[in-house]
Write an enzyme that holds these catalytic residues in place. Structure first.
Site: not given
Length: 681
Positions: A274-275
């Protein structure tokens, strides 16, 4: 201190400047990785950014740059007395590629810790970079153990030093900026993902622009102070714009619509974790603030994707970085409000579906267009190639020919068995062969040579114990002197020089056979990338051998040369081995501590010239006499096997493995170490 080159005086490089400025506006973006060829102002731009960064307020006398408004309670210099903060310029700290672990995280004074019982800690570069910029030039050449420390600090915002029961922790939040030349090797995926943005830079091909670059650089070299003074007005305007964007940033609205576009884009390009979503959101917000707007638009999302996603979409080391801009436009249109599409001035996606090539058009972005898409062609697609020639023709599959044939695509790579060099080396840290290193399991102790870095506590106590009475020991403490200290010796893994010698002759030219051979070499290259090796490529065919790729850390470059390798002609096996000997001789002078591993990919046949087989045997014995570890990948196929590759392996003093045995999951079984002594026939 020398006068830095003004940021506003840099010619062109719009993406580079934008990526750096967005991080100056919002450090939460997470830093920037600058990729490009040498001589493209990468380092100049990064160093010039420091002069534009706002000043920071620090606690007077704190070595760890604590904020006086909210000082770190765990700071080693705490407690901090209440006092007004002192303003200073934000630091730009450079991490040299050859830095030691102690220089990066700090060092404990072991002598004072043992003799006085105090925790005397000298801060390292991570402490210096707190609330500033940590700049790593040639970040792709950084040693693995330093990369691990950077990953930990970047993830936790703190640096931990744990040694011999002594623990020190301090804050380490910094803007990570790295520059690299992809020709010298790629970054580990874990570190690559830590950079918020990436930009590709290249020298301009416009004559007028190149002239202006030279003119400004010569003027700066002649009078740095005068040149900087001429650009002081532009620098001041840019500094004020950064400050205004920082002030506006908290008021920028990230609506649900653009947030959905961000999520849809990251999902469409199959990025891990999800970065990427978080970085895109922060980058789009910074873009809006930089433009003076309080609302993020679809154009901000598009620009953020071009900066934040290219380095995250790579699925393996041989995939070319970049982003399919047509696919990006379609994804944004599909995820955005329908009413917004009516006013979209961007061209419609290619109705024939031809927009899947990397580097399609676009109105500017963080990545230059990729001319040919991914470097590796699709597997199994021949088109009008020799594989479609009529049966019985000179170019038909399975028929050897002396004429040069067009390159063929490699088969799918696979996980290989580990091939290692015997003995104990002392080369650069890696993951292949056993070596004495600064990191790994402790195997013994010795007197320190220079500064003590890894204390062997038991050996130190044992050396000091017999002298306690003579030294007048009266209390409970141990009287330790410099001569008692012992350095721990440790064993880990090193990276090697893997030199591939590939037979590209007519006997290897059958399409399916050469495809399998290329797939095997590609698999070994992938293994070399993962084990942090240097690689080189020697090919032989016709009448001679050539160095297709001198030893380098860029496995990508080796894979590219392999894909374009033509075949045909006779088999000058001896010439290939002698050329490899010349390469290794030069590399031993350049890097004597890096041990070589010779990988010969051939069926063992030697043709051309007088006594080609005997000459190849003498060349093999030359490698054996110098102790070069070697392995022969036997590419012979068919029901009748001559066993020539095995004979060559015995001359080299190495071992032979078939293509099937090279697979890690083959029935052949255990991992094979390459032995310099060889095996009996």
């Amino acid at each position: 201190m020398s006068t830095p080159y003004p940021f506003t005086a840099i010619v062109g490089q719009d993406d580079l400047r934008l990526g750096l400025l967005l991080n100056a506006v919002s450090p939460a973006v997470g830093g920037v990785l600058v990729r490009g060829e040498k001589g493209t102002a990468k380092s100049t731009a990064v160093r010039a950014l420091a002069a534009l960064m706002p000043e920071v307020s620090v606690v007077p006398g704190c070595r760890f740059s604590c904020d006086p408004v909210s000082p770190d309670p765990a700071c080693p210099d705490a407690p901090h007395a209440e006092a007004a903060g002192v303003s200073r310029a934000a630091r730009t700290v450079e991490l040299p590629v050859g830095a030691s672990e102690d220089r990066l995280v700090g060092a404990l004074d072991i002598e004072r810790a043992l003799s006085e019982g105090v925790k005397a800690f000298e801060p390292g570069l991570l402490a210096d970079a707190h609330r500033g910029i940590l700049y790593v030039d040639e970040v792709n050449l950084l040693h693995d153990h330093l990369v691990d420390l950077l990953l930990d600090a970047a993830a936790m915002g703190a640096s931990y030093v744990e040694r011999e029961g002594v623990s020190v922790r301090h804050a380490a939040r910094f803007l990570l900026v790295g520059t690299m030349n992809p020709e010298e090797g790629e970054l580990r995926p874990q570190l690559l993902d830590r950079f918020g943005l990436t930009v590709e830079v290249a020298a301009s091909r416009d004559t007028d622009e190149r002239v202006e670059v030279v003119r400004r650089r010569l003027a700066y070299d002649d009078d740095p102070e005068g040149f900087a003074a001429r650009w002081a007005g532009e620098e001041s305007v840019l500094r004020e714009r950064i400050a205004a964007a920082r002030a506006l940033l908290p008021r920028v609205v990230l609506g649900d619509g653009v947030l959905r576009q961000i999520a849809a884009t990251c999902a469409a390009f199959e990025v891990d974790g999800m970065r990427a979503d978080i970085v895109m959101a922060r980058t789009a917000t910074a873009l809006a603030a930089w433009a003076g707007r309080e609302e993020v638009t679809a154009d901000d999302v598009r620009q953020a994707a071009l900066l934040a996603l290219p380095h995250r979409r790579r699925r393996n080391p041989f995939d070319a970085p970049g982003l399919d801009e047509d696919k990006l436009d379609r994804t944004l249109d599909e995820a955005g409000p329908q009413e917004d599409n009516d006013g979209d001035d961007r061209p419609d996606p290619d109705p024939d579906g031809g927009g899947d090539d990397d580097g399609g058009g676009g109105d500017g972005g963080g990545v230059p267009p990729q001319a040919d898409g991914d470097r590796t062609p699709p597997r199994g697609e021949g088109g009008d190639t020799p594989s479609q020639a009529p049966e019985g023709s000179p170019d038909a599959p399975g028929r050897s020919t002396g004429a040069e044939q067009q390159p063929v695509a490699s088969a799918e790579p696979f996980r290989t068995k580990m091939l290692s060099v015997p003995g104990l080396g002392e080369g650069a840290a890696g993951r292949r062969s056993r070596a004495r290193t600064e990191h790994g399991r402790t195997t013994g102790a010795r007197r320190p040579q220079g500064a003590l870095t890894k204390l062997h506590l038991a050996a130190t106590v044992q050396a000091a114990a017999p002298h306690q009475r003579a030294r007048g020991r009266s209390g409970r403490g141990l009287v330790v002197r410099r001569d008692d200290l012992r350095q721990a010796t440790r064993e880990g893994r090193e990276g090697n020089l893997v030199l591939f010698v590939v037979d590209a002759s007519g006997s290897m030219a059958a399409r399916q056979r050469m495809s399998a051979v290329k797939g095997a070499v590609l698999s070994l290259l992938l293994d070399a990338y993962q084990r942090r090796d240097k690689v080189g490529l020697v090919t032989f065919r016709g009448k001679e051998a050539e160095v297709a790729l001198p030893p380098t850390s860029s496995v990508d470059a080796a894979a590219s040369r392999l894909e374009s390798l033509p075949t045909g002609g006779r088999t000058p096996l001896a010439a290939g081995l002698l050329k490899a000997h010349d390469v290794l001789r030069v590399e031993r002078l350049r890097d004597p501590s890096r041990r070589p591993l010779l990988v010969v990919v051939t069926d063992g046949r030697a043709t051309g010239g007088p006594e080609p087989v005997a000459l190849a045997g003498r060349a093999g014995r030359l490698h054996r006499s110098e102790g070069t570890a070697s392995v022969v990948v036997d590419c012979e196929s068919g029901y009748v096997r001559l066993g020539l590759a095995g004979e060559l392996a015995r001359e080299l003093g190495g071992t032979a493995v078939t293509l099937d045995e090279l697979r890690a999951d083959s029935i052949a079984g255990l991992v094979k170490d390459v032995t310099a002594a060889g095996r009996a026939a």
